[in-house]
Design a protein around this motif. Sequence first.
Motif, PDB file in Angstrom:
ATOM      1  N   THR A 116      26.500  37.555  51.301  1.00 25.67           N
ATOM      2  CA  THR A 116      27.736  37.480  51.761  1.00 25.67           C
ATOM      3  C   THR A 116      28.211  36.225  49.668  1.00 25.67           C
ATOM      4  N   LEU A 117      29.887  36.735  50.122  1.00 23.93           N
ATOM      5  CA  LEU A 117      30.356  36.047  49.169  1.00 23.93           C
ATOM      6  C   LEU A 117      32.153  34.928  49.848  1.00 23.93           C
ATOM      7  N   THR A 118      31.373  33.192  49.266  1.00 18.68           N
ATOM      8  CA  THR A 118      32.599  32.604  50.133  1.00 18.68           C
ATOM      9  C   THR A 118      33.572  33.272  49.252  1.00 18.68           C
ATOM     10  N   GLU A 119      35.186  32.394  49.675  1.00 18.80           N
ATOM     11  CA  GLU A 119      36.214  33.155  48.642  1.00 18.80           C
ATOM     12  C   GLU A 119      35.930  32.868  47.445  1.00 18.80           C
ATOM     13  N   GLY A 120      35.738  31.759  47.021  1.00 20.69           N
ATOM     14  CA  GLY A 120      35.623  31.388  45.199  1.00 20.69           C
ATOM     15  C   GLY A 120      34.964  32.109  44.813  1.00 20.69           C
ATOM     16  N   GLU A 121      33.748  32.398  45.249  1.00 23.78           N
ATOM     17  CA  GLU A 121      32.898  33.660  44.648  1.00 23.78           C
ATOM     18  C   GLU A 121      33.363  35.063  44.284  1.00 23.78           C
ATOM     19  N   ALA A 122      34.141  35.086  45.613  1.00 26.11           N
ATOM     20  CA  ALA A 122      34.448  36.706  45.383  1.00 26.11           C
ATOM     21  C   ALA A 122      36.349  36.705  44.779  1.00 26.11           C
ATOM     22  N   LEU A 123      36.855  35.228  44.283  1.00 26.09           N
ATOM     23  CA  LEU A 123      37.970  35.238  43.490  1.00 26.09           C
ATOM     24  C   LEU A 123      37.556  34.746  42.217  1.00 26.09           C
ATOM     25  N   ALA A 124      36.233  34.920  41.607  1.00 24.36           N
ATOM     26  CA  ALA A 124      35.691  34.594  40.407  1.00 24.36           C
ATOM     27  C   ALA A 124      35.777  35.881  40.087  1.00 24.36           C
ATOM     28  N   TYR A 125      34.941  36.549  40.665  1.00 27.62           N
ATOM     29  CA  TYR A 125      34.217  37.729  40.463  1.00 27.62           C
ATOM     30  C   TYR A 125      35.591  39.108  40.405  1.00 27.62           C
ATOM     31  N   GLN A 126      36.857  38.706  41.326  1.00 31.13           N
ATOM     32  CA  GLN A 126      38.325  39.159  41.167  1.00 31.13           C
ATOM     33  C   GLN A 126      38.707  39.020  39.563  1.00 31.13           C
ATOM     34  N   ALA A 127      39.365  37.763  39.381  1.00 30.54           N
ATOM     35  CA  ALA A 127      39.297  37.486  37.724  1.00 30.54           C
ATOM     36  C   ALA A 127      38.555  38.125  36.580  1.00 30.54           C
ATOM     37  N   SER A 128      37.164  38.073  36.766  1.00 32.84           N
ATOM     38  CA  SER A 128      36.173  37.978  35.677  1.00 32.84           C
ATOM     39  C   SER A 128      35.967  40.142  35.738  1.00 32.84           C
ATOM     40  N   LEU A 129      36.475  40.621  36.754  1.00 31.90           N
ATOM     41  CA  LEU A 129      36.094  42.053  36.758  1.00 31.90           C
ATOM     42  C   LEU A 129      37.683  42.651  36.429  1.00 31.90           C
ATOM     43  N   ALA A 130      38.605  42.145  36.257  1.00 32.72           N
ATOM     44  CA  ALA A 130      39.355  42.237  35.688  1.00 32.72           C
ATOM     45  C   ALA A 130      39.839  42.426  34.730  1.00 32.72           C
ATOM     46  N   GLY A 131      39.636  41.060  33.716  1.00 40.78           N
ATOM     47  CA  GLY A 131      39.448  40.562  32.720  1.00 40.78           C
ATOM     48  C   GLY A 131      38.572  41.549  31.283  1.00 40.78           C
ATOM     49  N   TYR A 132      37.374  42.940  32.136  1.00 39.63           N
ATOM     50  CA  TYR A 132      36.690  43.204  31.762  1.00 39.63           C
ATOM     51  C   TYR A 132      37.426  44.941  31.709  1.00 39.63           C
ATOM     52  N   TRP A 133      38.192  45.055  32.866  1.00 38.98           N
ATOM     53  CA  TRP A 133      39.008  46.896  33.428  1.00 38.98           C
ATOM     54  C   TRP A 133      40.517  46.124  32.039  1.00 38.98           C
ATOM     55  N   LYS A 134      40.631  45.117  32.013  1.00 41.12           N
ATOM     56  CA  LYS A 134      41.925  44.982  30.478  1.00 41.12           C
ATOM     57  C   LYS A 134      41.830  45.518  29.250  1.00 41.12           C
ATOM     58  N   PRO A 135      40.670  45.391  28.821  1.00 42.16           N
ATOM     59  CA  PRO A 135      40.489  46.032  28.043  1.00 42.16           C
ATOM     60  C   PRO A 135      40.070  47.643  27.239  1.00 42.16           C
ATOM     61  N   LEU A 136      39.896  47.822  28.461  1.00 43.34           N
ATOM     62  CA  LEU A 136      39.603  49.473  28.484  1.00 43.34           C
ATOM     63  C   LEU A 136      40.877  49.821  28.702  1.00 43.34           C
ATOM     64  N   TYR A 137      41.369  49.452  29.535  1.00 42.80           N
ATOM     65  CA  TYR A 137      43.363  49.795  29.604  1.00 42.80           C
ATOM     66  C   TYR A 137      43.700  49.697  28.756  1.00 42.80           C
ATOM     67  N   ILE A 138      43.930  48.112  27.978  1.00 44.66           N
ATOM     68  CA  ILE A 138      44.483  48.274  26.685  1.00 44.66           C
ATOM     69  C   ILE A 138      44.269  49.152  25.960  1.00 44.66           C
ATOM     70  N   SER A 139      42.734  50.012  25.549  1.00 42.94           N
ATOM     71  CA  SER A 139      42.243  50.700  24.579  1.00 42.94           C
ATOM     72  C   SER A 139      42.843  51.745  24.920  1.00 42.94           C
ATOM     73  N   GLU A 140      43.148  52.602  26.293  1.00 47.35           N
ATOM     74  CA  GLU A 140      43.278  53.730  26.497  1.00 47.35           C
ATOM     75  C   GLU A 140      44.339  53.663  26.289  1.00 47.35           C
ATOM     76  N   LYS A 141      45.542  53.555  26.570  1.00 43.30           N
ATOM     77  CA  LYS A 141      46.779  53.453  26.283  1.00 43.30           C
ATOM     78  C   LYS A 141      47.438  52.973  24.893  1.00 43.30           C
ATOM     79  N   ALA A 142      47.097  52.349  24.061  1.00 41.05           N
ATOM     80  CA  ALA A 142      47.076  52.395  23.090  1.00 41.05           C
ATOM     81  C   ALA A 142      47.603  53.452  22.141  1.00 41.05           C
ATOM     82  N   LEU A 143      46.179  54.516  22.026  1.00 41.66           N
ATOM     83  CA  LEU A 143      46.051  55.549  21.662  1.00 41.66           C
ATOM     84  C   LEU A 143      47.465  56.249  22.123  1.00 41.66           C
ATOM     85  N   LYS A 144      48.394  55.930  23.270  1.00 41.34           N
ATOM     86  CA  LYS A 144      49.040  56.812  23.208  1.00 41.34           C
ATOM     87  C   LYS A 144      49.636  57.034  21.952  1.00 41.34           C
TER      88      LYS A 144
END
Length: 144
Positions: A116-144
């Motif tokens: 199980t996850l507490t709300e704090g753990e879920a919130l932390a993983y949500q924010a952390s993983l968004a931080g890993y997705w962002k550079p990948l998305y920005i890098s692909e978009k920058a290739l335009k």
Amino acid sequence: MIKKISVQKLSTILFFLLLFTSCKVMLVPQYSEELENQIANAAKATDKLYIDIMDTPFGERNYQTFSERYNEIEAEINSIQLKNEARPKNGDFLVIIKNLKDAFGEAKKYHKDHNTLTEGEALAYQASLAGYWKPLYISEKALK
């Protein structure tokens, strides 16, 4: 006094001038709209997973309830990695994807190990993983 240049010399000079000005060196992969969309959709699915976990009552946040969604997101990450492995000049992308894959694997394993996850753990993983997705998305978009 101005020296006259023959037509042949002028043609040769123009040819090389045109050749050098039209050359294009690409040190990054080609932009892919399909990959940009896939990255955006997988990032959205990751975000929604943790939003749904936080909206679920604590006693029902067990790993088994969300395991299929974890697997779907992991499969998307693997697909994005495979597509990037097939693209030339993409070393930076592969590093970003490896970091994302490791972070997602850690989040999935933590939920599975603790069931199980507490709300704090879920919130932390949500924010952390968004931080890993962002550079990948920005890098692909920058290739335009």
